[in-house]
Enzyme design. Structure first.
Site, short mmCIF file in Angstrom:
data_model
loop_
_atom_site.label_atom_id
_atom_site.label_comp_id
_atom_site.label_asym_id
_atom_site.label_seq_id
_atom_site.Cartn_x
_atom_site.Cartn_y
_atom_site.Cartn_z
N LEU A 137 8.80 -26.85 29.36
CA LEU A 137 7.39 -26.69 29.73
C LEU A 137 6.92 -28.07 30.14
O LEU A 137 7.35 -29.08 29.55
CB LEU A 137 6.57 -26.22 28.53
N ASP A 138 6.02 -28.13 31.13
CA ASP A 138 5.50 -29.44 31.55
C ASP A 138 4.73 -30.08 30.39
O ASP A 138 4.27 -29.38 29.49
CB ASP A 138 4.56 -29.27 32.75
N LYS A 139 4.55 -31.39 30.49
CA LYS A 139 3.84 -32.12 29.44
C LYS A 139 2.43 -31.55 29.21
O LYS A 139 1.95 -31.47 28.08
CB LYS A 139 3.77 -33.60 29.85
N LYS B 99 3.02 -23.73 39.00
CA LYS B 99 2.12 -24.61 39.76
C LYS B 99 2.45 -24.55 41.25
O LYS B 99 1.56 -24.50 42.09
CB LYS B 99 2.25 -26.05 39.25
#
Ligand code: URA
Length: 244
Positions: A105-107, A194
């Site tokens: 998962l992205d930050k 995204k």
């Protein structure tokens, strides 16, 4: 089933305790095997034996699976020079050196992060060939053409670099100037959600993963909290997954 594993090792590897802690549990009469109190740490047991500690059944799996509600600002990795990782923030009683997140998962993404030490399992839920779904809630910077995006997601979005994605499901949850959508995908490319919305002209400003396959994130876990995944929940990931 062949009885191959020592009882102290069996409990230690499945119960997140050290072998010396297990020896004390055995001395205190806290351990049963198939209903009988036992004290011999060298007793041989098999996966299908029923082992309990203080009345609680020990999972027959030798691996550990943790559900973490990832907060923003934490990286999904085992270790990192600069940032805190999803393994760093696990409570001490759940923490182990060989843990890693199953998928990234992205930050700035929040929500369901599965942390485990089972590489084969991680591979099986991440492999695009297996199509285990991942469900996200995304808030956008601005409205998009919903019908067009819904069809585009369903047909398979073509990203800016030409990558053709598998079919995904889009549902509008909140119609506002910063609309909220549910998105279900069955692969996990870099920044996938995204980039999918970017191809319809919008920026994702909040992204939260709410389910992996048929297992939803436990709503009682606050951001940053974690707990063990039960055997039934683990099965639900694949068995209760809604295929599309
Ligand atoms: N898609 C993204 O863009 N980011 C995530 O963290 C997960 C899916």
């Amino acid at each position: 089933m062949v009885k191959t594993e020592r009882l102290d090792k069996y409990i230690a590897s499945r119960g997140l305790s050290t072998r010396s802690e297990v020896k004390l549990m055995l001395k205190r009469g806290e351990v049963t095997v198939n209903g009988k109190v036992v004290s011999d740490p060298a007793l041989k047991v098999a996966d299908d034996d029923m082992v309990t500690v203080n009345g609680k059944r020990i999972s027959s799996s030798r691996y550990t699976y943790i559900m973490l509600n990832k907060p923003r600002g934490v990286v999904s990795a085992s270790n990192d020079k600069r940032d805190k990782t999803v393994v760093d923030i696990l409570p001490d009683e759940l923490k182990r050196k060989n843990f890693f997140p199953a998928g990234r998962l992205d930050k700035d993404t929040t929500g369901f992060c599965l942390v485990t030490d089972d590489g084969d399992f991680a591979h099986s839920i991440l492999s695009p060939a297996r199509h285990v779904t991942k469900t996200y809630i995304a808030r956008l910077s601005q409205p998009i053409d919903y019908e067009k995006a819904k069809k585009g997601f369903s047909d398979g979005v073509v990203l800016a670099d030409g990558t053709v994605l598998l079919s995904a499901v889009l549902a509008l949850l909140e119609d506002s100037d910063k609309p909220v959508f549910k998105v279900v995908i069955k692969e996990g490319k870099y920044h996938q959600i995204k980039r999918m919305f970017a191809s319809f002209g919008a920026t994702v400003i909040e992204l939260d993963r709410v389910a992996i396959g048929g297992l939803p994130l436990d709503a009682t876990l606050d951001r940053g909290e974690a707990r063990l995944i039960t055997e039934n929940e683990l099965k639900a990931i694949v068995e209760n997954d809604e295929r599309f």
